[in-house]
Design an enzyme around this catalytic site. Structure first.
Site, PDB file in Angstrom:
ATOM      1  N   HIS A  99       0.070 -28.811   6.263  1.00 33.39           N
ATOM      2  CA  HIS A  99       0.426 -29.813   5.256  1.00 33.39           C
ATOM      3  C   HIS A  99      -0.719 -30.124   4.299  1.00 33.39           C
ATOM      4  O   HIS A  99      -0.720 -31.178   3.658  1.00 33.39           O
ATOM      5  CB  HIS A  99       0.887 -31.101   5.941  1.00 33.39           C
ATOM      6  CG  HIS A  99       2.213 -30.980   6.637  1.00 33.39           C
ATOM      7  ND1 HIS A  99       3.374 -30.690   5.966  1.00 33.39           N
ATOM      8  CD2 HIS A  99       2.541 -31.091   7.944  1.00 33.39           C
ATOM      9  CE1 HIS A  99       4.382 -30.635   6.825  1.00 33.39           C
ATOM     10  NE2 HIS A  99       3.897 -30.875   8.039  1.00 33.39           N
ATOM     11  N   ARG A 137      -4.839 -25.680  12.655  1.00 32.21           N
ATOM     12  CA  ARG A 137      -3.371 -25.619  12.704  1.00 32.21           C
ATOM     13  C   ARG A 137      -2.889 -24.614  11.672  1.00 32.21           C
ATOM     14  O   ARG A 137      -3.124 -24.770  10.470  1.00 32.21           O
ATOM     15  CB  ARG A 137      -2.729 -26.983  12.442  1.00 32.21           C
ATOM     16  CG  ARG A 137      -1.195 -26.874  12.530  1.00 32.21           C
ATOM     17  CD  ARG A 137      -0.502 -28.191  12.717  1.00 32.21           C
ATOM     18  NE  ARG A 137      -0.495 -29.027  11.521  1.00 32.21           N
ATOM     19  CZ  ARG A 137       0.252 -30.121  11.389  1.00 32.21           C
ATOM     20  NH1 ARG A 137       1.052 -30.505  12.377  1.00 32.21           N
ATOM     21  NH2 ARG A 137       0.188 -30.836  10.288  1.00 32.21           N
ATOM     22  N   ASP A 197      -9.426 -13.867  12.964  1.00 29.63           N
ATOM     23  CA  ASP A 197     -10.508 -13.028  12.452  1.00 29.63           C
ATOM     24  C   ASP A 197     -11.490 -13.807  11.598  1.00 29.63           C
ATOM     25  O   ASP A 197     -12.687 -13.477  11.565  1.00 29.63           O
ATOM     26  CB  ASP A 197      -9.933 -11.850  11.654  1.00 29.63           C
ATOM     27  CG  ASP A 197      -9.431 -10.723  12.539  1.00 29.63           C
ATOM     28  OD1 ASP A 197      -9.696 -10.750  13.758  1.00 29.63           O
ATOM     29  OD2 ASP A 197      -8.770  -9.804  12.025  1.00 29.63           O
ATOM     30  N   GLU A 201       7.833 -30.637  18.338  1.00 31.35           N
ATOM     31  CA  GLU A 201       8.086 -31.704  17.371  1.00 31.35           C
ATOM     32  C   GLU A 201       9.544 -31.752  16.929  1.00 31.35           C
ATOM     33  O   GLU A 201       9.848 -32.032  15.767  1.00 31.35           O
ATOM     34  CB  GLU A 201       7.151 -31.564  16.172  1.00 31.35           C
ATOM     35  CG  GLU A 201       7.023 -30.159  15.622  1.00 31.35           C
ATOM     36  CD  GLU A 201       5.918 -30.037  14.592  1.00 31.35           C
ATOM     37  OE1 GLU A 201       5.537 -31.059  13.990  1.00 31.35           O
ATOM     38  OE2 GLU A 201       5.446 -28.914  14.374  1.00 31.35           O
ATOM     39  N   ASP A 235       7.711 -35.349  12.898  1.00 29.26           N
ATOM     40  CA  ASP A 235       8.844 -34.432  12.799  1.00 29.26           C
ATOM     41  C   ASP A 235       9.843 -34.668  13.918  1.00 29.26           C
ATOM     42  O   ASP A 235      11.051 -34.459  13.736  1.00 29.26           O
ATOM     43  CB  ASP A 235       8.360 -32.983  12.801  1.00 29.26           C
ATOM     44  CG  ASP A 235       7.858 -32.541  11.436  1.00 29.26           C
ATOM     45  OD1 ASP A 235       8.655 -32.549  10.485  1.00 29.26           O
ATOM     46  OD2 ASP A 235       6.669 -32.216  11.318  1.00 29.26           O
TER      47      ASP A 235
END
Length: 265
Positions: free
Chosen positions: A52, A77, A91, A156, A182
């Protein structure tokens, strides 16, 4: 002769090795300066949010570099459980990954495979080219990659709550993070994260995950709610965000020095 580097403990190891819950905050601004300020605050962990926030791969790299000198554990996240994206995030140097919107054990198994090298998974091999292995300066990185990476998944939704026990039981899932925002929306309670039905669903998830032997965490900016979740067994919590602190702090300045006149006054 190249130096040999040792990677820090994962978030999985930090949780397991601590005698108290791990307390952290969101890093959403995308600013390495802000991330470094937060890293030196004395918190246990930071969540670098790629879902977000305006944080892409290059910015993730810069944020991880900014917080690396400090004794704080960064968790990234991902915006989704996409296999290619997770490969890139690992990576670039993220050791700890949180994947949102996991509703089923099958989805959890898919992201586990995405963060593991063959034959246990499908992660692409590029350690010689990547910061994750410090360009092959971490000896035995590919052999020990599972030890260097921890995977957390986010429950969520109402469906995720019902499947929380099965999700938590998946081998390779190191913990479950509950997202009340959520979850509330999926229950028809948009914006009501502290509604009794939502908090009951969070606690139900806690019970299922803990019964599976995995740590469970949650997001809770309200101190009383956060404390209640800690009392209910949360092993890790997020209790604030860089952008929220700046927003509320700047509003407090305006209230103190301008009052109801506002910026237009």
């Amino acid at each position: 002769m190249p130096i040999r580097l040792t990677l820090p403990p994962t978030f999985r190891d930090r949780i397991a090795g601590s005698d108290r819950p791990q307390v952290g905050m969101w890093v959403c601004s995308g600013s390495p300066v802000v991330a470094e300020l937060c890293a030196g605050a004395g918190l246990d962990w930071l969540l670098i949010d790629g879902e977000h926030s305006p944080i892409g791969l290059e910015t993730m790299t810069a944020l991880l570099q900014a917080v690396a000198p400090y004794p704080v554990t960064p968790v990234v996240r991902a915006p989704s459980g996409d296999t290619v994206l997770l490969k890139q995030i690992l990576d670039l140097g993220a050791q700890n990954v949180l994947v949102p919107m996991i509703d089923t054990a099958d989805q959890a198994r898919a992201v586990v495979r995405a963060v593991r090298y063959p034959p246990r998974g499908v992660r692409g091999v590029g350690s010689a080219l990547a910061r994750g292995a410090r360009w092959n300066r971490v000896e035995g990185y590919m052999r020990d990659a599972d030890r260097y990476v921890s995977l957390f998944v986010q429950v969520e939704s109402a469906t995720g709550v019902e499947n929380a026990a099965a999700v938590a039981a998946v081998d390779g899932v190191d913990g479950v993070f509950v997202g009340p925002s959520d979850l509330a929306a999926s229950m028809g309670l948009l914006g009501q994260q502290t509604h009794p039905d939502v908090t009951a669903a969070v606690r139900k998830t806690f019970e299922a995950v803990r019964a599976a032997g995995k740590p469970v965490g949650v997001n809770a900016f309200d101190p009383s709610v956060a404390q209640a979740y800690l009392d209910a067994g949360a092993s890790f919590v997020l209790v604030g965000a860089d952008v929220a602190l700046l927003a509320r702090g700047s509003e407090a300045l305006a209230d103190r020095w301008i009052g109801d006149g506002g910026a237009a006054g």
